[in-house]
Design an enzyme around this catalytic site. Sequence first.
Site: not given
Ligand code: GLV
Ligand code: GLV
Length: 327
Positions: A155-156, A178, A237-239, A268, A286, A288
């Site tokens: 993703g972004r 995708t 760094i996601a979940r 967590e 957490h 990030g």
């Molecule tokens: C942090 O983990 C967020 O989802 O913004």
């Molecule tokens: C997810 O948080 C993404 O933007 O890839």
Amino acid sequence: MKPKILIARAIFPEVVERLSCHFAVETNQDDLPWSSAELAQRLHDKQGLFSSANERITAELIAACPQLKMIANMAVGFNNIDLDAATRAGVMVSNTPDVLNETTADFAWALLMAAARQVGASERWLRAGQWKRWRYDAFLGADLHGATLGILGMGRIGQAIARRSRGFDMQVLYHNRTQLPATLEAAANHAQFVDKDDLLRRADHLLLVLPYSAATHHAIGAAELALMKPTATLVNIARGGIVDDAALIAALRERRIAAAGLDVFENEPAFHPDFLALDNVVLTPHIGSASGATRRAMATCAADNLIAAFSGKTPPNLLNPQALRQG
Ligand code: GLV
Ligand code: GLV
């Protein structure tokens, strides 16, 4: 009468002040931990909720709060909220996308570099007065420059991470639901789309940037870890929940992968205690998105969404437009 809102955790005082112009606000500026029963009791008569990723907004909680119209979650992720239940109840939900992309991408690199080069373990050693025991082979890490960077979830944030790899002369491989259009791949340091197993086998450093859902639960478990190089670094760094933490602990302990950097954990703020016994993992709580400017931007974004919702406008980051048809 102003609509009533609840702000579930302490937040920048100027944001509370701004919201107070629009709403009758109940705050938690002392940041006292609320049980789910207490949260339900406080939310019962409110029309709006300003939440963080720490509150679990369950179907039961939503059902217990018939006045509730809007939840503004101060996070890009929203797996702490039962979105389907909110939609069915006609409760709008918003998140804070985009404002945190660059800051979170920066932090992915901080964790990757710290894990690959043993910043945490070597710092603990220095603080413990061990420096006189220097050896040529202490804290040998893995290079980033010239290595193959793998990104799972493009993703972004994933793309922002990939762009930064140019300075390290890295080759970028990625897997995503995708494939990106060619222009975005080119902008992401010419990232190359590969299947997931290929990504796991070829990455020297693997970054996880997936949203959490039932479909991504334990996307990295024992079988996936077994495909990775013994020299590889894994960064999440996601979940929490995207990684099977028990399987990762076993892989790190047996050096089936070299190192990990983790900002998120299953359950967590609790986490598996065995992580603490491992020297080849860097652990952060957490953070990030935690730069001053970005946390302010996230709080402002969540406030903007709440204010819009009660001014008869569509919240700019509404996740469930279907909720409007229920209401
Ligand atoms: C942090 O983990 C967020 O989802 O913004
Ligand atoms: C997810 O948080 C993404 O933007 O890839």
